[in-house]
Design a protein around this motif. Structure first.
Motif, PDB file in Angstrom:
ATOM      1  N   LEU A 112       6.274 -11.123 -38.004  1.00  0.00           N
ATOM      2  CA  LEU A 112       4.832 -11.050 -38.243  1.00  0.00           C
ATOM      3  C   LEU A 112       4.272  -9.634 -38.084  1.00  0.00           C
ATOM      4  N   ASP A 113       5.170  -8.679 -37.825  1.00  0.00           N
ATOM      5  CA  ASP A 113       4.770  -7.284 -37.653  1.00  0.00           C
ATOM      6  C   ASP A 113       3.746  -7.148 -36.515  1.00  0.00           C
ATOM      7  N   LEU A 114       4.070  -7.749 -35.379  1.00  0.00           N
ATOM      8  CA  LEU A 114       3.229  -7.686 -34.184  1.00  0.00           C
ATOM      9  C   LEU A 114       4.042  -7.115 -33.034  1.00  0.00           C
ATOM     10  N   SER A 115       3.367  -6.732 -31.964  1.00  0.00           N
ATOM     11  CA  SER A 115       4.088  -6.323 -30.764  1.00  0.00           C
ATOM     12  C   SER A 115       4.544  -7.575 -30.018  1.00  0.00           C
ATOM     13  N   VAL A 116       5.598  -7.430 -29.228  1.00  0.00           N
ATOM     14  CA  VAL A 116       6.093  -8.566 -28.448  1.00  0.00           C
ATOM     15  C   VAL A 116       5.011  -9.040 -27.484  1.00  0.00           C
ATOM     16  N   ARG A 117       4.264  -8.094 -26.934  1.00  0.00           N
ATOM     17  CA  ARG A 117       3.194  -8.446 -25.993  1.00  0.00           C
ATOM     18  C   ARG A 117       2.122  -9.296 -26.674  1.00  0.00           C
ATOM     19  N   THR A 118       1.797  -8.957 -27.922  1.00  0.00           N
ATOM     20  CA  THR A 118       0.793  -9.732 -28.663  1.00  0.00           C
ATOM     21  C   THR A 118       1.291 -11.155 -28.906  1.00  0.00           C
ATOM     22  N   VAL A 119       2.559 -11.287 -29.250  1.00  0.00           N
ATOM     23  CA  VAL A 119       3.145 -12.624 -29.461  1.00  0.00           C
ATOM     24  C   VAL A 119       3.103 -13.421 -28.162  1.00  0.00           C
ATOM     25  N   GLU A 120       3.421 -12.769 -27.046  1.00  0.00           N
ATOM     26  CA  GLU A 120       3.370 -13.443 -25.742  1.00  0.00           C
ATOM     27  C   GLU A 120       1.957 -13.935 -25.443  1.00  0.00           C
ATOM     28  N   THR A 121       0.959 -13.102 -25.784  1.00  0.00           N
ATOM     29  CA  THR A 121      -0.435 -13.495 -25.571  1.00  0.00           C
ATOM     30  C   THR A 121      -0.797 -14.695 -26.429  1.00  0.00           C
ATOM     31  N   HIS A 122      -0.363 -14.680 -27.689  1.00  0.00           N
ATOM     32  CA  HIS A 122      -0.631 -15.825 -28.578  1.00  0.00           C
ATOM     33  C   HIS A 122       0.033 -17.091 -28.024  1.00  0.00           C
ATOM     34  N   ARG A 123       1.244 -16.945 -27.537  1.00  0.00           N
ATOM     35  CA  ARG A 123       1.969 -18.100 -26.996  1.00  0.00           C
ATOM     36  C   ARG A 123       1.223 -18.693 -25.791  1.00  0.00           C
ATOM     37  N   LEU A 124       0.741 -17.824 -24.907  1.00  0.00           N
ATOM     38  CA  LEU A 124      -0.015 -18.282 -23.739  1.00  0.00           C
ATOM     39  C   LEU A 124      -1.319 -18.962 -24.154  1.00  0.00           C
ATOM     40  N   ASN A 125      -2.004 -18.377 -25.148  1.00  0.00           N
ATOM     41  CA  ASN A 125      -3.259 -18.973 -25.627  1.00  0.00           C
ATOM     42  C   ASN A 125      -3.026 -20.341 -26.257  1.00  0.00           C
ATOM     43  N   ILE A 126      -1.927 -20.472 -26.995  1.00  0.00           N
ATOM     44  CA  ILE A 126      -1.591 -21.757 -27.615  1.00  0.00           C
ATOM     45  C   ILE A 126      -1.372 -22.816 -26.533  1.00  0.00           C
ATOM     46  N   LYS A 127      -0.611 -22.459 -25.506  1.00  0.00           N
ATOM     47  CA  LYS A 127      -0.356 -23.403 -24.414  1.00  0.00           C
ATOM     48  C   LYS A 127      -1.648 -23.803 -23.720  1.00  0.00           C
ATOM     49  N   ARG A 128      -2.509 -22.807 -23.496  1.00  0.00           N
ATOM     50  CA  ARG A 128      -3.775 -23.086 -22.801  1.00  0.00           C
ATOM     51  C   ARG A 128      -4.654 -24.017 -23.630  1.00  0.00           C
ATOM     52  N   LYS A 129      -4.779 -23.738 -24.927  1.00  0.00           N
ATOM     53  CA  LYS A 129      -5.653 -24.552 -25.777  1.00  0.00           C
ATOM     54  C   LYS A 129      -5.135 -25.979 -25.941  1.00  0.00           C
ATOM     55  N   LEU A 130      -3.804 -26.114 -25.959  1.00  0.00           N
ATOM     56  CA  LEU A 130      -3.210 -27.438 -26.163  1.00  0.00           C
ATOM     57  C   LEU A 130      -2.890 -28.136 -24.842  1.00  0.00           C
ATOM     58  N   ASP A 131      -3.182 -27.448 -23.723  1.00  0.00           N
ATOM     59  CA  ASP A 131      -2.910 -27.991 -22.392  1.00  0.00           C
ATOM     60  C   ASP A 131      -1.433 -28.354 -22.251  1.00  0.00           C
ATOM     61  N   ILE A 132      -0.575 -27.399 -22.638  1.00  0.00           N
ATOM     62  CA  ILE A 132       0.870 -27.574 -22.576  1.00  0.00           C
ATOM     63  C   ILE A 132       1.437 -26.574 -21.575  1.00  0.00           C
ATOM     64  N   GLU A 133       2.370 -27.023 -20.742  1.00  0.00           N
ATOM     65  CA  GLU A 133       2.920 -26.163 -19.702  1.00  0.00           C
ATOM     66  C   GLU A 133       4.220 -25.484 -20.128  1.00  0.00           C
ATOM     67  N   GLY A 134       5.247 -26.281 -20.395  1.00  0.00           N
ATOM     68  CA  GLY A 134       6.590 -25.729 -20.607  1.00  0.00           C
ATOM     69  C   GLY A 134       6.919 -25.392 -22.049  1.00  0.00           C
ATOM     70  N   GLN A 135       8.001 -24.609 -22.210  1.00  0.00           N
ATOM     71  CA  GLN A 135       8.462 -24.205 -23.533  1.00  0.00           C
ATOM     72  C   GLN A 135       8.968 -25.399 -24.337  1.00  0.00           C
ATOM     73  N   ALA A 136       9.717 -26.280 -23.686  1.00  0.00           N
ATOM     74  CA  ALA A 136      10.265 -27.448 -24.394  1.00  0.00           C
ATOM     75  C   ALA A 136       9.140 -28.336 -24.927  1.00  0.00           C
ATOM     76  N   GLU A 137       8.079 -28.493 -24.114  1.00  0.00           N
ATOM     77  CA  GLU A 137       6.942 -29.320 -24.534  1.00  0.00           C
ATOM     78  C   GLU A 137       6.217 -28.669 -25.715  1.00  0.00           C
ATOM     79  N   LEU A 138       6.151 -27.329 -25.710  1.00  0.00           N
ATOM     80  CA  LEU A 138       5.496 -26.620 -26.803  1.00  0.00           C
ATOM     81  C   LEU A 138       6.271 -26.792 -28.102  1.00  0.00           C
ATOM     82  N   ILE A 139       7.595 -26.653 -28.034  1.00  0.00           N
ATOM     83  CA  ILE A 139       8.429 -26.822 -29.222  1.00  0.00           C
ATOM     84  C   ILE A 139       8.334 -28.259 -29.736  1.00  0.00           C
ATOM     85  N   LYS A 140       8.332 -29.215 -28.813  1.00  0.00           N
ATOM     86  CA  LYS A 140       8.208 -30.630 -29.201  1.00  0.00           C
ATOM     87  C   LYS A 140       6.895 -30.872 -29.933  1.00  0.00           C
TER      88      LYS A 140
END
Length: 208
Positions: A172-200
């Motif tokens: 996506l031509d982004l920094s790794v830090r930006t991707v990490e931030t997006h990942r955290l925001n996705i978890k927060r908005k969806l109320d998801i804790e773990g990586q496995a739950e996010l992938i599911k």
């Protein structure tokens, strides 16, 4: 008894828009524009330097961070500062994302000047404010995916494919830090804790 002044920062990447807002709001007794910023980094720097009561925040900003992401950062770093979104976007998903990020209100840019003033007064007094057209839409049900921004949905597609942050950043031509931030925001908005739950979630909701 002296009138209490509300100290406001304008965050918008268009100087002409900020000039118009400044002229409109400084004509209101009790309002003072004490800072301006055109990007997320600039806004955070100003907030650390200046006493501010309220940020009038646009969603579209220069750089990799938008106004919703920046609102979440303000909510963590400067919880005493109220954030009021002022945007051209009248979509419910932006409203919901803004509220989840910690915004105290959402007003449309084409709203009459008196509505913007009322929104600021309402938020500063501890209330929440939404433009009338958007408030009516709040009652309509939304899918979890609608809570995410277009970029977050894009990141989630790559997560569903099992890609690492480094791989997603390259794709996506982004920094790794930006991707990490997006990942955290996705978890927060969806109320998801773990990586496995996010992938599911991503797989079950057809983000692949």
């Amino acid at each position: 008894m002296p009138e209490i002044t509300t100290k406001i920062m304008l965050v918008d990447d268009h100087p002409l828009v900020r000039d118009g807002l400044r002229a409109r709001l400084e004509a209101v007794p009790g309002f003072a524009i004490v800072a301006e910023a055109g990007s997320a980094d600039e806004a955070l720097q100003r907030a650390g330097e200046q006493a501010i009561d309220l940020v009038l925040m646009d969603i579209n900003l220069r750089g990799s961070s938008n106004g919703i992401d920046l609102t979440a950062r303000f909510h963590v770093s400067f919880p005493e500062i109220a954030v009021l979104i002022l945007s051209m976007h009248d979509k419910t998903e932006y409203l919901m994302q803004s509220v989840q990020a910690g915004a105290r209100g959402y007003v449309l840019k084409d709203a009459p000047g008196k509505d913007i003033v009322h929104a600021i007064e309402t938020v500063i007094s501890g209330g929440m404010y939404y433009s009338a057209a958007l408030a009516q839409k709040l009652a309509r049900p939304m899918t979890p995916g609608q809570l995410l921004t277009a970029r977050e949905r894009q990141v989630l597609q790559h997560i569903a494919n099992g890609e690492s942050n480094k791989q997603i950043a390259r794709e996506l031509d982004l920094s790794v830090r930006t991707v990490e931030t997006h990942r955290l925001n996705i978890k927060r908005k969806l109320d998801i804790e773990g990586q496995a739950e996010l992938i599911k979630f991503a797989v079950e909701n057809n983000f692949r």
